[in-house]
Design a protein around this motif. Structure first.
Motif, short mmCIF file in Angstrom:
data_model
loop_
_atom_site.label_atom_id
_atom_site.label_comp_id
_atom_site.label_asym_id
_atom_site.label_seq_id
_atom_site.Cartn_x
_atom_site.Cartn_y
_atom_site.Cartn_z
N ARG A 175 0.70 -1.20 -0.08
CA ARG A 175 0.00 0.09 -0.18
C ARG A 175 0.92 1.21 0.14
O ARG A 175 0.44 2.43 -0.57
N VAL A 176 1.93 1.31 0.74
CA VAL A 176 2.98 2.23 0.87
C VAL A 176 3.45 2.61 -0.36
O VAL A 176 3.60 3.73 -1.16
N LYS A 177 3.74 1.32 -1.45
CA LYS A 177 4.40 1.56 -2.52
C LYS A 177 3.34 1.91 -3.67
O LYS A 177 3.70 3.02 -4.44
N ALA A 178 2.02 1.72 -3.51
CA ALA A 178 1.13 2.17 -4.42
C ALA A 178 0.79 3.66 -4.13
O ALA A 178 0.64 4.62 -5.20
N LYS A 179 0.83 3.96 -2.94
CA LYS A 179 0.70 5.67 -2.54
C LYS A 179 1.72 6.23 -3.31
O LYS A 179 1.60 7.65 -3.80
N LYS A 180 3.03 5.70 -3.09
CA LYS A 180 4.01 6.53 -3.63
C LYS A 180 4.12 6.81 -5.19
O LYS A 180 4.20 7.61 -5.73
N GLU A 181 3.41 5.70 -5.79
CA GLU A 181 3.37 5.62 -7.24
C GLU A 181 2.34 6.69 -7.71
O GLU A 181 2.39 7.38 -8.55
N GLU A 182 1.08 6.71 -6.85
CA GLU A 182 0.20 7.70 -7.01
C GLU A 182 0.63 9.45 -7.07
O GLU A 182 0.28 10.03 -7.62
N ASP A 183 1.52 9.27 -5.98
CA ASP A 183 2.33 10.77 -5.75
C ASP A 183 3.00 11.15 -7.04
O ASP A 183 3.04 12.03 -7.38
N ILE A 184 3.77 9.92 -7.72
CA ILE A 184 4.44 10.37 -8.66
C ILE A 184 3.61 10.79 -10.03
O ILE A 184 3.92 11.74 -10.66
N GLU A 185 2.42 10.03 -10.11
CA GLU A 185 1.66 10.44 -11.04
C GLU A 185 1.06 11.88 -11.01
O GLU A 185 0.86 12.50 -11.91
N GLU A 186 0.68 12.27 -9.76
CA GLU A 186 0.23 13.47 -9.43
C GLU A 186 1.23 14.56 -9.81
O GLU A 186 0.85 15.56 -10.31
N LEU A 187 2.39 14.17 -9.37
CA LEU A 187 3.45 15.13 -9.56
C LEU A 187 3.71 15.44 -11.18
O LEU A 187 3.85 16.76 -11.66
N LYS A 188 3.56 14.32 -11.94
CA LYS A 188 3.73 14.50 -13.46
C LYS A 188 2.60 15.23 -14.16
O LYS A 188 2.69 15.91 -14.99
N ASN A 189 1.15 14.93 -13.48
CA ASN A 189 0.09 15.94 -13.95
C ASN A 189 0.40 17.15 -13.77
O ASN A 189 -0.02 17.97 -14.58
N LYS A 190 0.87 17.48 -12.80
CA LYS A 190 1.22 18.85 -12.14
C LYS A 190 2.17 19.59 -13.14
O LYS A 190 1.88 21.02 -13.62
N ILE A 191 3.34 18.82 -13.33
CA ILE A 191 4.17 19.33 -14.48
C ILE A 191 3.74 19.55 -15.95
O ILE A 191 3.70 20.45 -16.77
N ASP A 192 2.76 18.52 -16.38
CA ASP A 192 1.94 18.71 -17.61
C ASP A 192 1.08 19.63 -17.84
O ASP A 192 1.01 20.53 -18.81
N LYS A 193 0.50 20.10 -16.62
CA LYS A 193 -0.51 21.21 -16.43
C LYS A 193 0.24 22.66 -16.98
O LYS A 193 -0.11 23.38 -17.46
N TYR A 194 1.22 22.80 -16.27
CA TYR A 194 2.24 23.65 -16.12
C TYR A 194 2.83 24.09 -17.37
O TYR A 194 2.67 25.21 -17.98
N GLU A 195 3.22 22.94 -18.10
CA GLU A 195 3.97 23.14 -19.36
C GLU A 195 2.69 23.42 -20.68
O GLU A 195 3.08 24.24 -21.50
N GLN A 196 1.50 22.88 -20.41
CA GLN A 196 0.36 23.13 -21.13
C GLN A 196 0.09 24.78 -21.00
O GLN A 196 -0.27 25.54 -22.22
N LYS A 197 -0.09 25.16 -19.89
CA LYS A 197 -0.41 26.61 -19.52
C LYS A 197 0.90 27.34 -20.24
O LYS A 197 0.38 28.42 -20.66
#
Length: 138
Positions: free
Chosen positions: A26-48
């Motif tokens: 579960r800890v590993k799955a949460k960390k992988e979700e955190d990575i995806e969330e950070l990648k999404n934030k980076i993508d949103k910034y670059e699109q902006k």
């Protein structure tokens, strides 16, 4: 299974091996979700940024003259905050996931020397937080 702090060498807690394995997954799955969330934030910034640049380029030369653009050093600082720092966080999370994978591999081995597992203080803290969250949800 006895969980021992690898830095201070003291016993943190004791739990069944299967429960520890599930918590680590579960800890590993949460960390992988955190990575995806950070990648999404980076993508949103670059699109902006691309949208702002396209808007600026579509303006007439007269409007461009009166439209203020942030100085290049401001753009560089903004890039560092929104992209570079997040990539550093992603790298740190990936390192902790590799550590988790090593512990999970040790737990998967059918034959072990002892009933002890050494974990980093950070990982022990994350396991405790996850246990507390589960206890509060019940």
């Amino acid at each position: 299974m006895v969980i021992i702090d690898e830095v201070y060498r003291n016993i943190s807690f004791d739990m069944p091996e299967q429960k520890l394995f599930i918590l680590l997954e579960r800890v590993k799955a949460k960390k992988e979700e955190d990575i995806e969330e950070l990648k999404n934030k980076i993508d949103k910034y670059e699109q902006k940024r691309r949208a702002e640049e396209a808007l600026y380029q579509s303006m007439s030369p007269i409007r461009r003259l009166f439209t203020g653009r942030p100085a290049s050093h401001h753009q560089a600082v903004e890039y560092m905050v929104h992209v570079k720092e997040r990539f550093k966080k992603i790298d740190a999370i990936k390192r902790s996931i590799r550590e988790l994978d090593q512990v999970l591999d040790k737990l998967r081995l059918p034959i072990r020397d002892s009933n002890e597992v050494f974990l980093s203080p950070e990982l022990i803290r994350e396991i405790r937080l996850l246990q507390e969250m589960e206890a509060s949800q019940e």
